[in-house]
Enzyme design. Structure first.
Site, PDB file in Angstrom:
ATOM      1  N   GLY A  43       0.814  -1.198   0.000  1.00  0.00           N
ATOM      2  CA  GLY A  43       0.000   0.000   0.000  1.00  0.00           C
ATOM      3  C   GLY A  43       0.850   1.251   0.000  1.00  0.00           C
ATOM      4  N   GLY A  65       1.461   5.378   1.051  1.00  0.00           N
ATOM      5  CA  GLY A  65       1.401   6.047   2.340  1.00  0.00           C
ATOM      6  C   GLY A  65       2.600   5.747   3.205  1.00  0.00           C
ATOM      7  N   ASP A 118      -1.041  -8.362   0.839  1.00  0.00           N
ATOM      8  CA  ASP A 118       0.201  -8.409   0.069  1.00  0.00           C
ATOM      9  C   ASP A 118       0.581  -9.847  -0.266  1.00  0.00           C
ATOM     10  OD1 ASP A 118       0.320  -5.683   0.213  1.00  0.00           O
ATOM     11  OD2 ASP A 118       1.892  -5.599   1.723  1.00  0.00           O
ATOM     12  N   HIS A 124       0.049   0.787   9.519  1.00  0.00           N
ATOM     13  CA  HIS A 124      -1.219   1.208   8.922  1.00  0.00           C
ATOM     14  C   HIS A 124      -2.160   1.768   9.978  1.00  0.00           C
ATOM     15  CE1 HIS A 124       0.259  -2.213   6.407  1.00  0.00           C
ATOM     16  NE2 HIS A 124       0.117  -1.273   5.483  1.00  0.00           N
ATOM     17  N   GLY A 176       8.303  31.206  20.500  1.00  0.00           N
ATOM     18  CA  GLY A 176       7.964  30.587  21.767  1.00  0.00           C
ATOM     19  C   GLY A 176       9.125  30.096  22.601  1.00  0.00           C
ATOM     20  N   ASP A 177      10.356  30.472  22.249  1.00  0.00           N
ATOM     21  CA  ASP A 177      11.509  29.928  22.972  1.00  0.00           C
ATOM     22  C   ASP A 177      12.041  30.860  24.055  1.00  0.00           C
ATOM     23  OD1 ASP A 177      12.648  31.917  21.418  1.00  0.00           O
ATOM     24  OD2 ASP A 177      14.360  30.707  20.782  1.00  0.00           O
ATOM     25  N   ASP A 188       5.579  43.081  24.254  1.00  0.00           N
ATOM     26  CA  ASP A 188       6.779  42.403  23.765  1.00  0.00           C
ATOM     27  C   ASP A 188       7.430  41.605  24.891  1.00  0.00           C
ATOM     28  OD1 ASP A 188       9.062  42.070  21.763  1.00  0.00           O
ATOM     29  OD2 ASP A 188      10.084  42.995  23.470  1.00  0.00           O
ATOM     30  N   GLY A 191      10.489  40.428  25.232  1.00  0.00           N
ATOM     31  CA  GLY A 191      11.805  40.895  25.627  1.00  0.00           C
ATOM     32  C   GLY A 191      11.740  42.095  26.550  1.00  0.00           C
TER      33      GLY A 191
END
Length: 573
Positions: free
Chosen positions: A55, A57, A111, A220, A399-400, A553, A555
């Site tokens: 298959g 995918g 298969d 699968h 986001g760090d 902000d 920062g």
């Protein structure tokens, strides 16, 4: 579910055409969803054809492994659906010569049936065909016989070995025997962190809760053998490898190939961590990893998770793994780097404290006693507000910021006391510490600011309030020069510059130091809040434009935070 597809019923065909467009040595076989080597030698000159599929995918499997030295053809069914018998037969007819064909089949009922029937039909036409079934999923070892297990990512290693044996001219029965031997010495186990979504489906076939993972997951979306709570990469790797090692009965001193495979939505970062842990785990067992590969080799659409495959090696298998192939998805010889760390050519400079010197004079001791608790207060404030910094940065950046400030705090707490024996040396030590500890843009900004402040104070043994104010001004100017921002651009300067202005003005008007600092903190907090109304003109937030309005902000908020944390320690002694 958002997908980059046109008609869900045409995804396989359009995918194969896209692959063929950028891989000159493959072609789509007529109206069948089959990729074949192109060109192939004349029938009489062909070596054994190695054919696989299943298959779709699972990309880059199977079409990515078509090429000299690996597969002659890949038969691609609909997503997670076995290809038809006729498609397999068409692949055999197109690629096999008098030396016949070897079909490498993953152990799934559809298969086996369709490849098996195609083999019978081909034999009836006079084409020699052998079948090798790969059943490498060790997670099922306690539930089924080995020949009833699923075939998963380790199949790619069988493709490579069989393809290399065929390419060097081995006869069909020998190629089949080599492939079966490899399959018998192969073990794989996987884990899913969540489900996957088929093209055209509105949602994943199944979902795992945030506190669940599925061990032994098939390719699968089939259920695994155990649903359990999440583990660290190291714990998970140990769990998967323990099952593989037990099933293969690996002993001390044996040699193996190691394959860490992503299931489609696992970042390279995480796969690399699993590889690190898997290599270490096998090494601790005195199992020698001769070859190793990390990447996505046989996926399950967009499933997050991974599998680990281990293949027992001898010299013969190693040579076949090392043999050249033009298959575009095979990453090449998996040479193992056994020396992954070297020492820098120029060791980092040490402070007097790191070199073993200790402050001796009373002035140095006094500064250490004053600076240490002040810096600790800053560090604790940064840690306590990590979630706030992360939230603010997530709205306008990547986001760090929270994590960066947490690392900064840990680094500040670890600064040796001997580095705090004078204001100038303390600021210089902080500059070096934060340069190494903080990722992204914050690190260079803070390191530059502190270095400039340190130079402003110079060797002044007992700087006064005006000296500290000049150091703060120098720090702000250094940040502006480095980043090109100015007040009003929605950056940390919108808190730091107002604070510096307020401190200078209060001191000039004769205010006590503690009161002057309180005014600086208030100015910083007001400045940080004012960034809510500013359109960013510098940094990553500038990409958002007006969409950033409404959130201060991050920062600037950080600056106000550490200035506030210092307040109890200013003018107190």
């Amino acid at each position: 579910m958002k997908k980059l597809v046109n008609d869900p019923s045409l995804v396989v065909r359009e995918m194969l055409e896209g692959i063929a467009r950028t891989v000159p040595h493959v072609a789509v076989l007529g109206d069948e969803n089959v990729l074949v080597r192109n060109p192939l030698p004349g029938a009489a000159a062909r070596t054994v054809a190695v054919i696989s599929g299943g298959g779709s995918g699972h990309e880059p499997a199977h079409g990515g492994y078509v090429g000299q030295g690996m597969l002659s053809a890949a038969v691609c069914g609909e997503v997670f659906t076995s290809p038809s018998t006729d498609a397999v037969l068409a692949a055999i007819r197109a690629s096999a010569g008098p030396n016949g064909a070897l079909l490498v089949v993953k152990n799934y009922t559809g298969d086996r049936l369709n490849f098996g029937l195609a083999a019978e039909l081909a034999r009836a036409e006079g084409i020699p065909v052998e079948i090798v079934v790969v059943a490498d999923d060790v997670s099922l070892r306690g539930h089924t016989e080995r020949n009833q297990r699923r075939g998963i990512a380790g199949t790619v290693l069988v493709h490579k070995i069989a393809g290399a044996a065929a390419a060097r001219g081995d006869a069909l029965d020998l190629v089949a025997a080599i492939a079966r031997s490899a399959a018998a010495n192969l073990g794989t186990m996987g884990v899913a962190l969540d489900g996957c979504t088929l093209p055209g489906a509105e949602q994943a076939g199944f979902r795992l809760a945030d506190d669940e993972i599925e061990l032994g997951m098939g390719i699968h979306g089939e259920k695994g053998v155990e649903r359990t709570t999440p583990m660290t990469a190291s714990e998970l790797t140990q769990t998967l490898l323990a099952s593989i090692v037990e099933d293969l009965a690996l002993k001390s001193g044996e040699r193996v190939a190691l394959l860490v495979n992503g299931l489609g939505a696992t970042p390279t970062m995480e796969l690399a961590i699993v590889m690190r842990d898997a290599f270490e785990s096998l090494s601790q067992r005195d199992v020698v990893v001769e070859r190793a590969w990390t990447g996505t080799f046989l996926s399950a659409l967009n499933m997050p998770g991974c599998s680990i495959s281990v293949l027992r090696l001898d010299d013969a298998r190693l040579a076949l793994l090392d043999a050249k192939t033009e298959a575009h998805a095979w990453p090449g010889v998996g040479t193992v780097n056994r020396q992954i760390r070297i020492e820098p050519a120029f060791p980092a400079a040490h402070t007097r404290a790191e070199a073993g010197a200790t402050p001796a004079d009373p002035a140095s001791v006094a500064w250490t006693r004053r600076l240490k608790p002040a810096l600790d207060a800053v560090a604790h404030a940064l840690i306590e507000n990590e979630a706030l910094f992360t939230d603010l940065d997530s709205r306008a950046g990547d986001g760090d910021l929270g994590a960066s400030m947490h690392r900064a705090a840990q680094a500040i707490l670890a600064v040796p006391q001997g580095a705090l024996d004078s204001p100038g040396s303390a600021l210089a030590a902080l500059s070096t510490t934060l340069r190494r500890a903080i990722a992204g843009s914050s690190g260079p900004f803070y390191a530059t600011a502190l270095l400039r402040a340190s130079r402003t104070l110079g060797d002044t043994a007992q700087p006064g309030a005006q000296d500290w104010a000049a150091a703060m001004r120098g720090a702000a100017e250094a940040i502006s020069e480095l980043g090109g921002a100015k007040p009003g651009d929605r950056t940390m300067l919108d808190a730091l510059v107002p604070a510096a202005d307020a401190l200078e003005n209060a001191l000039k008007s004769g205010r006590p130091v503690a009161e002057a600092w309180a005014q600086a903190v208030s100015a910083a907090e007001s400045g940080a809040k004012s960034t809510e109304r500013m359109t960013p003109r510098a940094g990553r937030a500038s990409y958002l434009g007006a969409r950033a309005i409404g959130t201060p902000d991050g920062g600037a908020v950080v600056v106000a935070c550490w200035l506030k944390a210092l307040q109890p320690h200013i003018g107190a002694g």
